[in-house]
Design a protein around this motif. Structure first.
Motif, PDB file in Angstrom:
ATOM      1  N   MET A   1      -4.983  48.251  26.116  1.00 52.39           N
ATOM      2  CA  MET A   1      -5.075  49.295  25.115  1.00 52.39           C
ATOM      3  C   MET A   1      -5.463  48.650  23.783  1.00 52.39           C
ATOM      4  O   MET A   1      -4.879  47.661  23.367  1.00 52.39           O
ATOM      5  N   GLY A   2      -6.448  49.211  23.112  1.00 56.54           N
ATOM      6  CA  GLY A   2      -6.944  48.672  21.847  1.00 56.54           C
ATOM      7  C   GLY A   2      -6.118  49.128  20.653  1.00 56.54           C
ATOM      8  O   GLY A   2      -5.182  49.918  20.775  1.00 56.54           O
ATOM      9  N   ARG A   3      -6.498  48.591  19.518  1.00 60.65           N
ATOM     10  CA  ARG A   3      -5.835  48.991  18.278  1.00 60.65           C
ATOM     11  C   ARG A   3      -6.159  50.439  17.947  1.00 60.65           C
ATOM     12  O   ARG A   3      -7.238  50.926  18.282  1.00 60.65           O
ATOM     13  N   PRO A   4      -5.248  51.128  17.259  1.00 62.53           N
ATOM     14  CA  PRO A   4      -5.562  52.500  16.829  1.00 62.53           C
ATOM     15  C   PRO A   4      -6.722  52.487  15.825  1.00 62.53           C
ATOM     16  O   PRO A   4      -6.858  51.557  15.037  1.00 62.53           O
ATOM     17  N   THR A   5      -7.532  53.504  15.867  1.00 65.52           N
ATOM     18  CA  THR A   5      -8.684  53.587  14.972  1.00 65.52           C
ATOM     19  C   THR A   5      -8.257  53.937  13.553  1.00 65.52           C
ATOM     20  O   THR A   5      -7.262  54.622  13.341  1.00 65.52           O
ATOM     21  N   LYS A   6      -9.030  53.438  12.607  1.00 64.79           N
ATOM     22  CA  LYS A   6      -8.828  53.801  11.203  1.00 64.79           C
ATOM     23  C   LYS A   6      -9.606  55.070  10.859  1.00 64.79           C
ATOM     24  O   LYS A   6      -9.511  55.570   9.751  1.00 64.79           O
ATOM     25  N   LEU A   7     -10.371  55.580  11.818  1.00 67.91           N
ATOM     26  CA  LEU A   7     -11.206  56.763  11.595  1.00 67.91           C
ATOM     27  C   LEU A   7     -10.323  58.009  11.623  1.00 67.91           C
ATOM     28  O   LEU A   7     -10.114  58.637  12.648  1.00 67.91           O
ATOM     29  N   THR A   8      -9.797  58.343  10.461  1.00 64.77           N
ATOM     30  CA  THR A   8      -8.883  59.480  10.320  1.00 64.77           C
ATOM     31  C   THR A   8      -9.521  60.546   9.429  1.00 64.77           C
ATOM     32  O   THR A   8     -10.520  60.290   8.760  1.00 64.77           O
ATOM     33  N   ASP A   9      -8.915  61.714   9.404  1.00 61.94           N
ATOM     34  CA  ASP A   9      -9.397  62.772   8.516  1.00 61.94           C
ATOM     35  C   ASP A   9      -9.326  62.332   7.061  1.00 61.94           C
ATOM     36  O   ASP A   9     -10.208  62.638   6.262  1.00 61.94           O
ATOM     37  N   ALA A  10      -8.282  61.578   6.698  1.00 67.17           N
ATOM     38  CA  ALA A  10      -8.148  61.092   5.320  1.00 67.17           C
ATOM     39  C   ALA A  10      -9.281  60.136   4.968  1.00 67.17           C
ATOM     40  O   ALA A  10      -9.818  60.172   3.856  1.00 67.17           O
ATOM     41  N   LEU A  11      -9.678  59.283   5.911  1.00 70.60           N
ATOM     42  CA  LEU A  11     -10.777  58.359   5.663  1.00 70.60           C
ATOM     43  C   LEU A  11     -12.084  59.127   5.488  1.00 70.60           C
ATOM     44  O   LEU A  11     -12.881  58.817   4.605  1.00 70.60           O
ATOM     45  N   ILE A  12     -12.305  60.155   6.288  1.00 72.42           N
ATOM     46  CA  ILE A  12     -13.513  60.966   6.174  1.00 72.42           C
ATOM     47  C   ILE A  12     -13.530  61.684   4.824  1.00 72.42           C
ATOM     48  O   ILE A  12     -14.567  61.755   4.165  1.00 72.42           O
ATOM     49  N   GLU A  13     -12.391  62.188   4.378  1.00 75.80           N
ATOM     50  CA  GLU A  13     -12.308  62.816   3.055  1.00 75.80           C
ATOM     51  C   GLU A  13     -12.641  61.811   1.960  1.00 75.80           C
ATOM     52  O   GLU A  13     -13.330  62.141   0.991  1.00 75.80           O
ATOM     53  N   ASP A  14     -12.164  60.583   2.104  1.00 76.51           N
ATOM     54  CA  ASP A  14     -12.456  59.539   1.121  1.00 76.51           C
ATOM     55  C   ASP A  14     -13.953  59.225   1.110  1.00 76.51           C
ATOM     56  O   ASP A  14     -14.547  59.024   0.056  1.00 76.51           O
ATOM     57  N   ALA A  15     -14.572  59.192   2.276  1.00 74.28           N
ATOM     58  CA  ALA A  15     -16.019  58.949   2.362  1.00 74.28           C
ATOM     59  C   ALA A  15     -16.786  60.055   1.646  1.00 74.28           C
ATOM     60  O   ALA A  15     -17.729  59.791   0.890  1.00 74.28           O
ATOM     61  N   GLN A  16     -16.379  61.292   1.861  1.00 73.90           N
ATOM     62  CA  GLN A  16     -17.050  62.415   1.212  1.00 73.90           C
ATOM     63  C   GLN A  16     -16.835  62.391  -0.298  1.00 73.90           C
ATOM     64  O   GLN A  16     -17.743  62.698  -1.073  1.00 73.90           O
ATOM     65  N   MET A  17     -15.653  61.973  -0.739  1.00 70.62           N
ATOM     66  CA  MET A  17     -15.372  61.859  -2.166  1.00 70.62           C
ATOM     67  C   MET A  17     -16.258  60.774  -2.787  1.00 70.62           C
ATOM     68  O   MET A  17     -16.783  60.950  -3.886  1.00 70.62           O
ATOM     69  N   PHE A  18     -16.445  59.675  -2.078  1.00 68.84           N
ATOM     70  CA  PHE A  18     -17.315  58.594  -2.546  1.00 68.84           C
ATOM     71  C   PHE A  18     -18.718  59.117  -2.813  1.00 68.84           C
ATOM     72  O   PHE A  18     -19.318  58.848  -3.848  1.00 68.84           O
ATOM     73  N   VAL A  19     -19.240  59.906  -1.889  1.00 68.81           N
ATOM     74  CA  VAL A  19     -20.587  60.455  -2.037  1.00 68.81           C
ATOM     75  C   VAL A  19     -20.638  61.424  -3.207  1.00 68.81           C
ATOM     76  O   VAL A  19     -21.558  61.382  -4.019  1.00 68.81           O
ATOM     77  N   GLU A  20     -19.648  62.300  -3.323  1.00 70.69           N
ATOM     78  CA  GLU A  20     -19.619  63.275  -4.414  1.00 70.69           C
ATOM     79  C   GLU A  20     -19.564  62.597  -5.777  1.00 70.69           C
ATOM     80  O   GLU A  20     -20.217  63.039  -6.721  1.00 70.69           O
TER      81      GLU A  20
END
Length: 75
Positions: A1-20
């Protein structure tokens, strides 16, 4: 079993905030880049590309602009 992903809804929101934050109009506007997004999210550029195939971090138009800007920087 691998590590849990960091790809979360909070990370996606942060990515969108970066672009904005960088999508304003004017001479001092900073265009968002893949490298900048990777730095903001504390992940590699390769991870940004890999995750974008799984779940959009930013909308398609923004992703195309970021890739176009990256290509222009190299020429």
């Amino acid at each position: 079993m691998g590590r849990p992903t960091k790809l979360t809804d909070a990370l996606i929101e942060d990515a969108q905030m970066f672009v904005e934050e960088r999508s304003g109009i004017g001479i001092h506007t900073l265009l968002p880049t893949v490298e900048g997004l990777a730095l903001r999210l504390h992940i590699s550029r390769e991870t940004v590309y890999e995750w974008s195939t799984l779940k959009p971090l930013v909308d398609n138009a923004t992703e195309e602009q970021m890739e176009d800007h990256q290509l222009r920087q190299h020429f």
